[in-house]
Scaffold this active site. Structure first.
Site, PDB file in Angstrom:
ATOM      1  CD1 TRP A 102      -2.077  -2.317   1.616  1.00 47.69           C
ATOM      2  CD2 TRP A 102      -2.987  -1.203  -0.112  1.00 47.69           C
ATOM      3  NE1 TRP A 102      -3.054  -3.107   1.079  1.00 47.69           N
ATOM      4  CE2 TRP A 102      -3.636  -2.461   0.020  1.00 47.69           C
ATOM      5  CE3 TRP A 102      -3.388  -0.344  -1.136  1.00 47.69           C
ATOM      6  CZ2 TRP A 102      -4.665  -2.858  -0.836  1.00 47.69           C
ATOM      7  CZ3 TRP A 102      -4.419  -0.739  -1.986  1.00 47.69           C
ATOM      8  CH2 TRP A 102      -5.038  -1.983  -1.828  1.00 47.69           C
ATOM      9  CG  ASP A 172      -3.144   3.982   4.156  1.00 51.29           C
ATOM     10  OD1 ASP A 172      -4.152   3.810   4.863  1.00 51.29           O
ATOM     11  OD2 ASP A 172      -2.975   3.424   3.050  1.00 51.29           O
ATOM     12  CE  LYS A 196      -8.474  -2.032   4.300  1.00 50.16           C
ATOM     13  NZ  LYS A 196      -8.569  -3.277   3.540  1.00 50.16           N
TER      14      LYS A 196
HETATM   15  C1  LIG Z   1      -3.451   0.085   4.049  1.00 49.18           C
HETATM   16  C2  LIG Z   1      -4.387   0.280   2.881  1.00 49.18           C
HETATM   17  N1  LIG Z   1      -4.335   1.423   2.178  1.00 49.18           N
HETATM   18  C3  LIG Z   1      -5.150   1.641   1.129  1.00 49.18           C
HETATM   19  C4  LIG Z   1      -6.064   0.700   0.712  1.00 49.18           C
HETATM   20  C5  LIG Z   1      -6.954   0.986  -0.457  1.00 49.18           C
HETATM   21  O1  LIG Z   1      -8.204   1.296   0.054  1.00 49.18           O
HETATM   22  P1  LIG Z   1      -9.465   1.615  -0.867  1.00 49.18           P
HETATM   23  O2  LIG Z   1      -9.821   0.333  -1.540  1.00 49.18           O
HETATM   24  O3  LIG Z   1     -10.486   2.088   0.122  1.00 49.18           O
HETATM   25  O4  LIG Z   1      -9.083   2.657  -1.842  1.00 49.18           O
HETATM   26  C6  LIG Z   1      -6.165  -0.505   1.407  1.00 49.18           C
HETATM   27  C7  LIG Z   1      -7.150  -1.524   0.977  1.00 49.18           C
HETATM   28  O5  LIG Z   1      -7.149  -2.662   1.341  1.00 49.18           O
HETATM   29  C8  LIG Z   1      -5.296  -0.724   2.511  1.00 49.18           C
HETATM   30  O6  LIG Z   1      -5.336  -1.876   3.198  1.00 49.18           O
END
Ligand SMILES: Cc1ncc(COP(=O)(O)O)c(C=O)c1O
Length: 361
Positions: A102, A172, A196
């Protein structure tokens, strides 16, 4: 049919009392004669739901007064792009510490807008560690420093808030927000997709220090402007009212259960149990993440023989333990054990893993 223990990484299991309350209120919310999802977002009913959700989230995770809270659309990925548009000048350096998948998506999103620099990365060791703070190369004129507090796929989690000097720290927190107390004042901004630890997919939260809104940022449409979103109470356009309402119920549930301090204790016990089963399996199961940075939320693990993956998943599912297949980027298994996963669910998984090892070891 009884509910399974659902180890999905997101969308993830929700607290059963929340789902039951939503079910009860589905056709008639608080005697209004309509579902909350059928009412105007500008009406007193939904405005009340939204205000309570913000107040409860502030209380739950201790948001200081000089921080604003936004409820936004577009998921965490959209925020990854918007932070650059809102807080960095065109082409200004922005430093990224990459400790998993991520972090890589985060830097990809801002490449059109900033001079995105990798301050440190643990990719060369397969994202099994977090680069030591002493090795980070930070830019003097960075708009911000970005980290991923918990890497959902690789199962790697920051256990301390790093000191990054003058530039504000952006993080994040999609997969670990509200899982333990954190000192928000150490961050310039944190963001999280809700799906989550906070509720359903379709809504995200952004918590940011208000003084950062004085930055000019880059040309952007009003809808992508955090200042405008704040002024418009996160309702510049029709917000995802159902998701917002459900997240609000999850906040109330977490507060009633004892708040983030209580979830920190439960999460420590749950993750310790799973890691002890893995580490005590004589190599039948393995998790390769450095013990000091193992995630309390997402436990990826591998079986010693890949041929056992399918029988493991099938038998687990028959035992009422679902969504254990690992992310396609890594393979193997992954147990996501967010706040809404009860301790008995993790105990059931631990018992199953030990039984499976006896049968197949
Ligand atoms: C740590 C993290 N950041 C970003 C995301 C992306 O999130 P979204 O699908 O809400 O854009 C995720 C999705 O699993 C994630 O686990």
């Amino acid at each position: 049919m009884p509910r399974a223990f659902n180890f999905s990484a997101g969308p993830a299991t929700l607290p059963e009392p929340v789902l039951r309350q939503a079910q009860e209120e589905m056709l008639d919310w608080h005697g209004v004669g309509a579902s909350i999802v059928e009412l105007s977002h500008r009406g007193p009913e939904f405005m009340g739901v939204a205000a309570e959700a913000e107040a409860d989230l502030r209380k739950l995770i201790g948001v200081p007064d000089d921080y604003a809270v936004l409820f936004t659309q577009g998921g965490a990925t959209a925020q990854q792009a918007l932070i650059a548009l809102n807080f960095a000048d065109p082409g200004q350096p922005a430093d990224y510490v990459i400790s998993g998948h991520w972090g890589k998506t985060a830097i990809k999103q801002v490449k059109p807008y900033v001079d995105a620099r990798i301050a440190a990365s643990s990719e060369s060791d397969g994202f099994r560690t977090i680069p030591d703070r002493a090795t980070w190369t930070l830019s003097d004129d960075a708009a911000y420093v970005h980290i991923t507090a918990n890497e959902t796929i690789h199962g790697v989690e920051f256990r301390d808030t790093p000191d990054v000097g003058a530039a504000p720290l952006f993080a994040d927190f999609s997969s670990s927000i509200a899982s333990e107390p954190i000192d928000i004042s150490k961050y310039g901004l944190i963001y999280a997709g809700a799906q989550k630890n906070l509720g359903p997919v379709g809504i995200s939260v952004v918590i940011l220090r208000r003084d950062l809104l004085e930055r000019a940022g880059q040309p952007r449409a009003d809808i992508f402007d955090y200042r405008s979103q704040l002024k418009g109470e996160s309702m510049l356009n029709t917000p995802p009212t159902w998701n917002w309402y459900l997240a609000g119920l999850v906040f109330k549930w977490m507060l009633a259960e004892g708040g983030v301090e209580e979830f920190a204790r439960r999460n420590a016990r749950k993750s310790a149990l799973l890691y002890s089963v893995i580490d005590g399996s004589g190599g039948f199961y393995r998790n390769e993440v450095g013990p000091a940075v193992r995630s309390r939320m997402n436990v990826p693990f591998f079986l010693h023989d890949e041929a056992l993956d399918k029988p493991f998943l099938k038998q687990a599912s028959e035992a009422g333990l679902i969504s254990l297949k690992g992310h396609r980027a890594l393979g193997g298994m992954r147990a996501s054990i967010y706040n809404a996963m009860p301790e008995e669910g993790v105990q059931a998984l631990a018992d199953f893993m030990q039984g499976f090892r006896k049968r197949h070891g």
